[in-house]
Design a protein around this motif. Structure first.
Motif, PDB file in Angstrom:
ATOM      1  N   VAL A   1      -7.418  -1.833 -13.648  1.00  0.00           N
ATOM      2  CA  VAL A   1      -6.720  -2.641 -14.655  1.00  0.00           C
ATOM      3  C   VAL A   1      -5.801  -3.662 -13.991  1.00  0.00           C
ATOM      4  O   VAL A   1      -5.834  -4.848 -14.308  1.00  0.00           O
TER       5      VAL A   1
ATOM      6  N   LEU B   1      -4.787  -6.926 -21.436  1.00  0.00           N
ATOM      7  CA  LEU B   1      -4.456  -5.979 -20.366  1.00  0.00           C
ATOM      8  C   LEU B   1      -2.980  -5.594 -20.396  1.00  0.00           C
ATOM      9  O   LEU B   1      -2.635  -4.419 -20.221  1.00  0.00           O
TER      10      LEU B   1
ATOM     11  N   TYR C   1      -9.890  -2.060 -22.098  1.00  0.00           N
ATOM     12  CA  TYR C   1     -10.366  -2.404 -20.756  1.00  0.00           C
ATOM     13  C   TYR C   1     -11.886  -2.339 -20.604  1.00  0.00           C
ATOM     14  O   TYR C   1     -12.504  -3.275 -20.104  1.00  0.00           O
TER      15      TYR C   1
END
Length: 117
Positions: A71, A53, A30
């Motif tokens: 996220v 992701l 991330y």
């Protein structure tokens, strides 16, 4: 002598606590992805970001750590960029569920990303 040993033990405990590399969250790719997105826009297309992701989310679940704030919001924006409003809304809603303090921000993202496209 006892004070000297106690001081050594306390020092070792303090330093071992400081040396811990455990993070509260599973960060995975991330941070690097966010960096690339802002410093070299277009280098990583939304479809690749979605894959990265999703993989991070799966790995976080496997190691029993939560994913960091942002996220699911990032994932939602990538789904929106790919034209998948349903998955975008689901991801943005998940971000609000996990991090209720982000509700106002996420509501704004939903309004701008999904209602105007």
């Amino acid at each position: 002598m006892k004070n000297k040993i106690l001081a050594i033990v306390v020092t070792v405990i303090l330093f071992s606590g400081c040396a811990s590399n455990n993070s509260q969250y599973y960060w995975g790719e991330y941070e690097g992805l966010v960096y690339k997105t802002h410093h070299t826009p277009g280098e990583v297309p939304p479809s690749i970001q979605i894959e990265l992701l999703q993989t991070d989310i799966e790995k976080a679940a496997a190691v029993g750590k939560p994913i960091p704030p942002g996220v699911y919001a990032h994932l939602g924006l990538m789904y929106a960029a790919n034209g998948n409003k349903e998955l975008a809304l689901a991801s943005l809603t998940k971000e609000k569920e996990l991090y209720p303090e982000s509700s106002t921000f996420i509501d704004g993202l939903i309004k701008r990303s999904l209602n105007n496209s």
